[in-house]
Structures are given as C-alpha cells and as structure tokens.
Design a protein around this motif. Structure first.
Motif, PDB file in Angstrom:
ATOM      1  N   GLY A 149       8.833  13.181  -7.544  1.00 29.03           N
ATOM      2  CA  GLY A 149      10.204  13.211  -8.037  1.00 29.03           C
ATOM      3  C   GLY A 149      11.201  13.931  -7.164  1.00 29.03           C
ATOM      4  N   HIS A 150      10.759  14.499  -6.033  1.00 24.58           N
ATOM      5  CA  HIS A 150      11.736  15.254  -5.231  1.00 24.58           C
ATOM      6  C   HIS A 150      11.523  15.167  -3.720  1.00 24.58           C
ATOM      7  N   ARG A 151      10.438  14.533  -3.250  1.00 26.54           N
ATOM      8  CA  ARG A 151      10.222  14.443  -1.793  1.00 26.54           C
ATOM      9  C   ARG A 151      10.347  12.988  -1.354  1.00 26.54           C
ATOM     10  N   LEU A 152      11.445  12.683  -0.660  1.00 29.56           N
ATOM     11  CA  LEU A 152      11.763  11.321  -0.243  1.00 29.56           C
ATOM     12  C   LEU A 152      11.163  11.035   1.128  1.00 29.56           C
ATOM     13  N   HIS A 153      10.498   9.869   1.221  1.00 24.68           N
ATOM     14  CA  HIS A 153       9.858   9.475   2.479  1.00 24.68           C
ATOM     15  C   HIS A 153      10.303   8.056   2.828  1.00 24.68           C
ATOM     16  N   ILE A 154      10.988   7.905   3.962  1.00 26.89           N
ATOM     17  CA  ILE A 154      11.378   6.573   4.450  1.00 26.89           C
ATOM     18  C   ILE A 154      10.894   6.472   5.895  1.00 26.89           C
ATOM     19  N   SER A 155       9.714   5.898   6.071  1.00 23.04           N
ATOM     20  CA  SER A 155       9.060   5.943   7.381  1.00 23.04           C
ATOM     21  C   SER A 155       9.871   5.248   8.460  1.00 23.04           C
ATOM     22  N   HIS A 156      10.490   4.100   8.149  1.00 24.36           N
ATOM     23  CA  HIS A 156      11.184   3.367   9.201  1.00 24.36           C
ATOM     24  C   HIS A 156      12.539   3.974   9.571  1.00 24.36           C
ATOM     25  N   LEU A 157      12.977   5.015   8.847  1.00 28.13           N
ATOM     26  CA  LEU A 157      14.131   5.794   9.288  1.00 28.13           C
ATOM     27  C   LEU A 157      13.697   7.121   9.911  1.00 28.13           C
ATOM     28  N   GLY A 158      12.374   7.341   9.957  1.00 30.34           N
ATOM     29  CA  GLY A 158      11.866   8.594  10.499  1.00 30.34           C
ATOM     30  C   GLY A 158      12.045   9.765   9.542  1.00 30.34           C
ATOM     31  N   TRP A 159      12.239   9.484   8.254  1.00 28.16           N
ATOM     32  CA  TRP A 159      12.393  10.543   7.262  1.00 28.16           C
ATOM     33  C   TRP A 159      11.021  10.890   6.700  1.00 28.16           C
ATOM     34  N   ASP A 160      10.572  12.079   6.957  1.00 25.83           N
ATOM     35  CA  ASP A 160       9.255  12.511   6.518  1.00 25.83           C
ATOM     36  C   ASP A 160       9.419  13.597   5.462  1.00 25.83           C
ATOM     37  N   GLU A 161       9.331  13.196   4.193  1.00 24.37           N
ATOM     38  CA  GLU A 161       9.388  14.136   3.082  1.00 24.37           C
ATOM     39  C   GLU A 161      10.689  14.942   3.066  1.00 24.37           C
ATOM     40  N   VAL A 162      11.834  14.261   2.980  1.00 23.67           N
ATOM     41  CA  VAL A 162      13.116  14.926   2.812  1.00 23.67           C
ATOM     42  C   VAL A 162      13.160  15.554   1.427  1.00 23.67           C
ATOM     43  N   GLU A 163      13.480  16.822   1.348  1.00 23.21           N
ATOM     44  CA  GLU A 163      13.500  17.541   0.081  1.00 23.21           C
ATOM     45  C   GLU A 163      14.793  17.233  -0.675  1.00 23.21           C
ATOM     46  N   GLU A 241      -0.122  -2.326  13.173  1.00 26.45           N
ATOM     47  CA  GLU A 241      -0.038  -0.975  12.623  1.00 26.45           C
ATOM     48  C   GLU A 241       1.346  -0.756  12.039  1.00 26.45           C
ATOM     49  N   CYS A 242       1.398  -0.281  10.800  1.00 25.14           N
ATOM     50  CA  CYS A 242       2.660  -0.034  10.107  1.00 25.14           C
ATOM     51  C   CYS A 242       3.130   1.392  10.398  1.00 25.14           C
ATOM     52  N   MET A 243       4.434   1.597  10.319  1.00 25.92           N
ATOM     53  CA  MET A 243       4.975   2.932  10.544  1.00 25.92           C
ATOM     54  C   MET A 243       4.583   3.911   9.450  1.00 25.92           C
ATOM     55  N   CYS A 244       4.033   3.385   8.337  1.00 26.32           N
ATOM     56  CA  CYS A 244       3.583   4.279   7.264  1.00 26.32           C
ATOM     57  C   CYS A 244       2.276   4.970   7.632  1.00 26.32           C
ATOM     58  N   GLY A 245       1.603   4.496   8.689  1.00 22.66           N
ATOM     59  CA  GLY A 245       0.336   5.074   9.101  1.00 22.66           C
ATOM     60  C   GLY A 245      -0.876   4.242   8.751  1.00 22.66           C
ATOM     61  N   VAL A 246      -0.662   3.084   8.107  1.00 21.25           N
ATOM     62  CA  VAL A 246      -1.751   2.190   7.713  1.00 21.25           C
ATOM     63  C   VAL A 246      -1.675   0.924   8.561  1.00 21.25           C
ATOM     64  N   ARG A 247      -2.821   0.335   8.845  1.00 16.93           N
ATOM     65  CA  ARG A 247      -2.855  -0.915   9.606  1.00 16.93           C
ATOM     66  C   ARG A 247      -2.995  -2.100   8.644  1.00 16.93           C
ATOM     67  N   GLY A 248      -2.232  -3.161   8.904  1.00 17.96           N
ATOM     68  CA  GLY A 248      -2.365  -4.401   8.151  1.00 17.96           C
ATOM     69  C   GLY A 248      -1.559  -4.490   6.878  1.00 17.96           C
ATOM     70  N   CYS A 249      -0.475  -3.721   6.750  1.00 14.96           N
ATOM     71  CA  CYS A 249       0.313  -3.725   5.522  1.00 14.96           C
ATOM     72  C   CYS A 249       0.955  -5.094   5.268  1.00 14.96           C
ATOM     73  N   TRP A 250       1.039  -5.455   3.995  1.00 11.51           N
ATOM     74  CA  TRP A 250       1.709  -6.692   3.571  1.00 11.51           C
ATOM     75  C   TRP A 250       3.150  -6.725   4.075  1.00 11.51           C
TER      76      TRP A 250
END
Length: 396
Positions: A149-163, A241-250
């Motif tokens: 509910g409070h840590r925002l993550h947008i991998s393709h913007l390079g946002w890693d757990e914005v508080e 490889e996806c920017m989320c850190g997983v390979r083969g994402c839909w």
C-alpha cells in the motif's frame, strides 16, 4: 439485526446503503423506489432522505411531469455535497478530474511529466489550483504495483520502491491509491462491461499488460496489495528478459512495447505509444510488417487469456487501453488462440471476451470509485452526519 448493532448503527448502515444506491444507479430514482430497493418502509426512507439532505449529501428534485397528481421527486447528489478528485498517472502523462456522487467526471487538468518522482509535486500543484472546501478524498491510479500500500515500483521507469508516504506527505488531501489495471477493472465491474458478473477478469493494455480478478464486483488485491501482475507470468513461451527481473514475461509479447519490438523498432519503455498507434493504423491499411506485428500481439494475448481462464474460471473477460484496438482488429485470432489453450472440457463454453465500455477513462473512473468508497465508509459518514452543517460542505 445482530445484537452488537445498535439502532444508531442500523441507521448509519441504511444511510450508507442509500447513498451507495444513488452512487451506483444508472439513473436517478424516487424515494419510494429507494424504500423498495433497501427493503424499508416509506416513512423510514423519508427520514433517511431528510437527514442526508440536511447533511448536504442528497437532494430531491422534481421529475418530469407525467400528468395529474402529486409531482414525483428524484434523489440526486446535493449541489453543495462532497466531491472526490481522481488522478490517472501514466508513464508519461497525468490527468486530474473532479467526480461527484453518482460518478459524473469533470476533467480539470492534464499534463506531461519527465518520468521522475518529481511528477508528484507537479500533480499536487494541480490539485491545489482546483482545491475546494467540498473536496473530501483524492483517488490516485498509478501505472505500477504498490507493495503493502505504500511502496511504488515501476520497473520500466527505473522506479525501485518509491516511498509513497514521502511523496504523498503533508499538504495532500486524504488520499487513496491503487494500481491502474486493477482500477480499470473496478470501473468495468461497477460501470461498464462487467457489471453484474460474479467472477470476471479485466486486462488493461498500454505499454504492457496488467489485470485484475474481480469477485462480486470487487478487485482482488492479494496479501501485499500487489495481486494482478499477470503480465509477469511466463504464459507465451518468450525467452526475453523483462525489466522486472523475470525472463519470459507475458508483457514482453502483449502491448505497445511488444508491438513496436515486433515491428523492428526499439520499444523504449515509457515512450512509444504514438508509434504503436501508427503501427495499428498501418496494419489496418494492409502494411504486411505492421499486420504481422499486430497478429503476434493478438495471438499472444489470446494464448495468455486461455491459460488464465483455465486457472480462474471467469464468466467474462474485458479489455481496455490497447486491448480495445486488438479486439476490434483481431477478435477472431484472439478468440481462436484462447480456445486452443483452454482445457478441452471448457471449450464448449469459453469465457466471453469483450471490449471495455468505460474506455480510456477506466483507471480515472476506478480511482474515483475508491475515493467514493472511502467517503461513503460508515465511520466517515457518521462523523459528517454528527457535524450536520457545522463544517464546510464536503469536508470529512
């Protein structure tokens, strides 16, 4: 009535039910219809309406005359009643709107941003420009998962757990926030193509794909508020490889980025929406490369929907964003691939796949809905009613 529920609790419960009915209704209804809807007597309904009018929540207006007899009145939102603000935050743009009880949306302002968390300062300034004493709650749709509910993550913007506790700190009105795909699904469930469905799924397709499972009209959030990241499941056999850190994402096979990549261009996460639209236009006009890119996107969408339908058994599946274009241009291909990936015994009754009817306003509409959910919560309503007219209209 449960023993723990007092007569005052019951009254608040019925007031909430009446306000929710007015908010959810497609058209205004009468006091008598409200009594039937809530299963209460007409005198009780009249008392509820009177209290809610005094609290600047409901108002009665004359209906169109239908001949002789006592004129009928309709229940509508009070003209001085509370307002919700809603924000739809995209990877490159944002929109701010005002939403009254009943769901009527008025766009106030929109803009582009530099894809950094500084956008929250920009949006807060816009809220301040339009703020009113009637503002009771702000609903915020954001294009990424929000953990706990409070840590925002947008991998393709390079946002890693914005508080979010920091960027939505002091100076903001009371705010509720959720993921855009989930809110688009909530909008379809309450006001669009999935209305009345007990079990349904919705997928919002923009740069990539996200979704939500809806049960009895409510979007499921999961144990950490991040359920619905269906785009990060290996449903289509991709090896990228996806920017989320997983390979083969839909997500690597469905959405604007996948469309651009299939067309031989660099997707550039956070950009490329216009190029994707151009590819779709070229596909409509018979361009072979564009058609191949479109076919690959649609086939991957259908394949993934079939796999998820096996697991979750939805009555219907709705699509928004780029999904509306995909189903318009390649419905047969999507349905064929979905059917191929259904278990054999399911193929006689595949889930219906439909375009969302709320359209591009889905995340904004969903943001308004969670804001109104908060406004209409029993505790907040009780406080408002106890204050009667002693506080500015709309301030909880």
């Amino acid at each position: 009535m449960p023993q723990s529920m007092t007569s005052a609790d019951l009254r608040i419960r019925n007031q909430v039910r009446l306000l929710r009915a007015v908010h959810d209704a497609a058209e205004p209804f009468t006091r008598a219809e409200a009594a039937r809807l809530l299963g209460i007597g007409r005198n009780t309904a009249a008392a509820l309406v009177g209290e809610l009018e005094q609290a600047r929540l409901l108002h009665e207006v004359p209906a169109e005359s239908s001949g002789r007899g006592r004129p009928t009145t309709l229940l509508v939102p009070h003209p001085d009643g509370p307002l919700a603000f809603a924000v739809d935050f995209r990877e490159d743009t944002w929109t701010l709107a005002s939403v009254a009880l009943g769901g009527a949306i008025t766009e106030l302002e929109s803009g582009e941003h530099d894809r950094t968390p500084a956008v929250f300062t920009q949006i807060r300034a816009a809220v301040a420009r339009h703020e009113t004493p009637r503002l009771a709650m702000l609903g915020f749709a954001t294009s990424g998962p929000i953990r706990d509910g409070h840590r925002l993550h947008i991998s393709h913007l390079g946002w890693d757990e914005v508080e979010l506790d920091s960027v939505l700190g002091e100076g903001w009105p009371p705010t509720v926030i959720d993921n855009d795909a989930r809110l688009a699904g909530l909008a379809e469930s309450r006001r669009g193509a999935l209305r009345g469905k007990g079990t349904a799924m919705h997928f919002h397709i923009d740069f990539d794909i996200g979704g939500t499972l809806l049960l009895a009209g409510d979007a499921q959030r999961g144990g950490h508020n991040i359920a619905g990241e269906f785009g990060h499941m290996p449903l289509t056999g991709s090896t990228l490889e996806c920017m989320c850190g997983v390979r083969g994402c839909w997500s690597l096979d469905v959405g604007a980025n996948a469309l651009v990549r299939r067309f031989g261009k660099q997707p550039g996460y956070g950009t490329g929406r216009e190029l994707a639209r151009e590819i779709l236009h070229r596909a409509e006009n018979g361009d072979r490369e564009a058609m191949e890119a479109l076919d690959a996107n649609a086939a991957s969408l259908g394949k993934g929907l079939g796999a998820l339908a096996n697991a979750l058994d939805p009555e219907a599946i709705s699509l928004s964003g780029l999904g509306i274009d995909l189903i318009r241009l390649r419905r047969n291909l999507i349905e064929e691939r979905c059917l191929e990936n259904l278990m054999a015994f399911r193929r006689d009754e595949p889930p219906q796949i439909v375009p969302g009817t709320v359209g591009a306003a889905g995340p904004l509409t969903g943001a308004a809905e969670i804001a109104w959910d908060a406004i209409l919560a029993p505790a907040g309503l009780k406080e408002r009613l106890q204050g009667r007219g002693s506080q500015p209209p709309g301030r909880p």
